[in-house]
Design a protein around this motif. Structure first.
Motif, PDB file in Angstrom:
ATOM      1  N   UNK A  69      10.774   0.436  14.756  1.00 17.69           N
ATOM      2  CA  UNK A  69      10.147  -0.579  13.903  1.00 17.69           C
ATOM      3  C   UNK A  69       8.921  -1.179  14.604  1.00 17.69           C
ATOM      4  N   UNK A  70       9.009  -1.380  15.915  1.00 19.54           N
ATOM      5  CA  UNK A  70       7.881  -1.922  16.674  1.00 19.54           C
ATOM      6  C   UNK A  70       6.699  -0.948  16.635  1.00 19.54           C
ATOM      7  N   UNK A  74       0.838  -1.186   0.000  1.00 19.40           N
ATOM      8  CA  UNK A  74       0.000   0.000   0.000  1.00 19.40           C
ATOM      9  C   UNK A  74       0.886   1.253   0.000  1.00 19.40           C
ATOM     10  N   UNK A  75       0.805   2.096  -1.032  1.00 20.50           N
ATOM     11  CA  UNK A  75       1.668   3.285  -1.092  1.00 20.50           C
ATOM     12  C   UNK A  75       1.460   4.245   0.077  1.00 20.50           C
ATOM     13  N   UNK A  76       0.218   4.372   0.555  1.00 23.75           N
ATOM     14  CA  UNK A  76      -0.040   5.278   1.680  1.00 23.75           C
ATOM     15  C   UNK A  76       0.645   4.778   2.951  1.00 23.75           C
ATOM     16  N   UNK A  77       0.577   3.472   3.175  1.00 24.51           N
ATOM     17  CA  UNK A  77       1.225   2.906   4.355  1.00 24.51           C
ATOM     18  C   UNK A  77       2.750   3.049   4.266  1.00 24.51           C
ATOM     19  N   UNK A  78       3.285   2.812   3.065  1.00 26.83           N
ATOM     20  CA  UNK A  78       4.735   2.930   2.905  1.00 26.83           C
ATOM     21  C   UNK A  78       5.177   4.387   3.064  1.00 26.83           C
ATOM     22  N   UNK A  79       4.355   5.328   2.611  1.00 26.13           N
ATOM     23  CA  UNK A  79       4.680   6.747   2.793  1.00 26.13           C
ATOM     24  C   UNK A  79       4.662   7.104   4.278  1.00 26.13           C
ATOM     25  N   UNK A  80       3.678   6.609   5.006  1.00 25.53           N
ATOM     26  CA  UNK A  80       3.637   6.843   6.460  1.00 25.53           C
ATOM     27  C   UNK A  80       4.865   6.232   7.120  1.00 25.53           C
ATOM     28  N   UNK A  81       5.267   5.050   6.661  1.00 27.35           N
ATOM     29  CA  UNK A  81       6.470   4.392   7.171  1.00 27.35           C
ATOM     30  C   UNK A  81       7.704   5.268   6.937  1.00 27.35           C
ATOM     31  N   UNK A 103       1.326  -1.095  10.177  1.00 23.87           N
ATOM     32  CA  UNK A 103       1.249  -2.420   9.549  1.00 23.87           C
ATOM     33  C   UNK A 103       0.660  -3.481  10.479  1.00 23.87           C
ATOM     34  N   UNK A 104      -0.265  -3.097  11.346  1.00 23.18           N
ATOM     35  CA  UNK A 104      -0.826  -4.078  12.285  1.00 23.18           C
ATOM     36  C   UNK A 104      -1.592  -5.192  11.563  1.00 23.18           C
ATOM     37  N   UNK A 105      -2.240  -4.860  10.443  1.00 27.16           N
ATOM     38  CA  UNK A 105      -2.990  -5.875   9.699  1.00 27.16           C
ATOM     39  C   UNK A 105      -2.132  -6.598   8.670  1.00 27.16           C
ATOM     40  N   UNK A 106      -0.914  -6.126   8.477  1.00 28.14           N
ATOM     41  CA  UNK A 106      -0.015  -6.702   7.469  1.00 28.14           C
ATOM     42  C   UNK A 106       0.767  -7.860   8.091  1.00 28.14           C
ATOM     43  N   UNK A 107       1.014  -8.946   7.361  1.00 31.14           N
ATOM     44  CA  UNK A 107       1.739 -10.087   7.929  1.00 31.14           C
ATOM     45  C   UNK A 107       3.254  -9.859   8.086  1.00 31.14           C
ATOM     46  N   UNK A 108       3.751  -8.677   7.790  1.00 29.63           N
ATOM     47  CA  UNK A 108       5.183  -8.416   7.895  1.00 29.63           C
ATOM     48  C   UNK A 108       5.611  -8.467   9.364  1.00 29.63           C
ATOM     49  N   UNK A 109       6.805  -9.023   9.619  1.00 29.64           N
ATOM     50  CA  UNK A 109       7.297  -9.143  10.992  1.00 29.64           C
ATOM     51  C   UNK A 109       8.041  -7.869  11.401  1.00 29.64           C
ATOM     52  N   UNK A 110       8.245  -7.721  12.681  1.00 30.90           N
ATOM     53  CA  UNK A 110       8.979  -6.566  13.204  1.00 30.90           C
ATOM     54  C   UNK A 110      10.424  -6.595  12.718  1.00 30.90           C
ATOM     55  N   UNK A 111      11.009  -7.794  12.609  1.00 31.75           N
ATOM     56  CA  UNK A 111      12.391  -7.913  12.134  1.00 31.75           C
ATOM     57  C   UNK A 111      12.518  -7.462  10.679  1.00 31.75           C
ATOM     58  N   UNK A 112      11.540  -7.843   9.856  1.00 32.89           N
ATOM     59  CA  UNK A 112      11.550  -7.405   8.458  1.00 32.89           C
ATOM     60  C   UNK A 112      11.395  -5.884   8.371  1.00 32.89           C
ATOM     61  N   UNK A 113      10.529  -5.329   9.218  1.00 37.17           N
ATOM     62  CA  UNK A 113      10.355  -3.868   9.241  1.00 37.17           C
ATOM     63  C   UNK A 113      11.625  -3.181   9.712  1.00 37.17           C
ATOM     64  N   UNK A 114      12.288  -3.759  10.700  1.00 41.64           N
ATOM     65  CA  UNK A 114      13.531  -3.166  11.204  1.00 41.64           C
ATOM     66  C   UNK A 114      14.595  -3.158  10.112  1.00 41.64           C
ATOM     67  N   UNK A 115      14.659  -4.243   9.344  1.00 44.64           N
ATOM     68  CA  UNK A 115      15.621  -4.304   8.236  1.00 44.64           C
ATOM     69  C   UNK A 115      15.286  -3.259   7.170  1.00 44.64           C
ATOM     70  N   UNK A 116      14.004  -3.156   6.815  1.00 42.08           N
ATOM     71  CA  UNK A 116      13.577  -2.155   5.830  1.00 42.08           C
ATOM     72  C   UNK A 116      13.800  -0.747   6.364  1.00 42.08           C
TER      73      UNK A 116
END
Length: 196
Positions: A27-28, A3-10, A35-48
């Motif tokens: 990241x947490x 989702x572009x809006x979510x990625x922009x907020x990120x 990304x609470x509804x997204x299956x992405x993990x906190x570790x993946x978000x931390x890496x991104x």
């Protein structure tokens, strides 16, 4: 993540963290808020988060134009949507990031606030007995000097802190005239140097 809006907020969260010192954005935090509804993990978000932070830091260090950032993004692992969103965020945030980095690089204190007023010293009985003339106007100036910190909206945060120094000055008419003359001399020197 698609989702572009979510990625922009990120990305806006990444910018707030690395350039404006908002340490509450982690990241947490981004996982729970965006990304609470997204299956992405906190570790993946931390890496991104770290990858995007590195890209943005490099762009800020070089004060990169959009075309420069676009060419450097082509060699990253970000997909096309993420690259487009990062370019959009960079276009809107670049001036604020530049101002924040400029403020962080200042080593000296800055004038945060100047307030002034004109008072008239009045005649007292004791002064009248000594035949002193006190009904003369005086200018009172207060300077607040300290470190200016960048704020998230790109403006300078000029709130007074405990580390600030307050300087109060009282001047009569002759002293004020001398100060104004000196400021005019400084201004003419600056104009002479900048016009060359």
């Amino acid at each position: 993540m698609d989702n572009p809006k979510f990625f922009q907020a990120f990305l806006n969260g990444v910018v707030r963290n690395i350039f404006f010192g908002d340490e509450s954005i982690t990241a947490e935090f981004l996982k729970t808020e965006i990304f609470s509804a997204d299956p992405v993990s906190v570790d993946e978000l931390a890496e991104l988060f770290d990858r995007c932070a590195a890209i943005l830091k490099d762009a800020a260090k070089a004060d990169a134009e959009l075309t420069e950032l676009e060419s450097s993004l082509s060699s990253t692992s970000l997909n096309e949507m993420q690259q487009a969103v990062m370019l959009r965020v960079w276009r809107t945030q670049r001036p604020k990031i530049h101002d924040a980095l400029t403020l962080k690089s200042k080593l000296n204190n800055s004038l945060k606030n100047l307030s002034w007023r004109v008072d008239v010293k009045t005649q007292t009985k004791a002064a009248a007995a000594l035949k002193q003339e006190l009904n003369e106007p005086v200018a009172i100036a207060e300077f607040i000097i300290g470190k200016v910190k960048p704020s998230v909206d790109g403006a300078e945060a000029a709130q007074q802190t405990a580390d600030d120094t307050t300087l109060r000055v009282e001047m009569n008419r002759d002293q004020l005239t001398e100060v104004v003359n000196q400021i005019n001399q400084i201004q003419s020197q600056i104009e002479k140097l900048t016009s060359q």
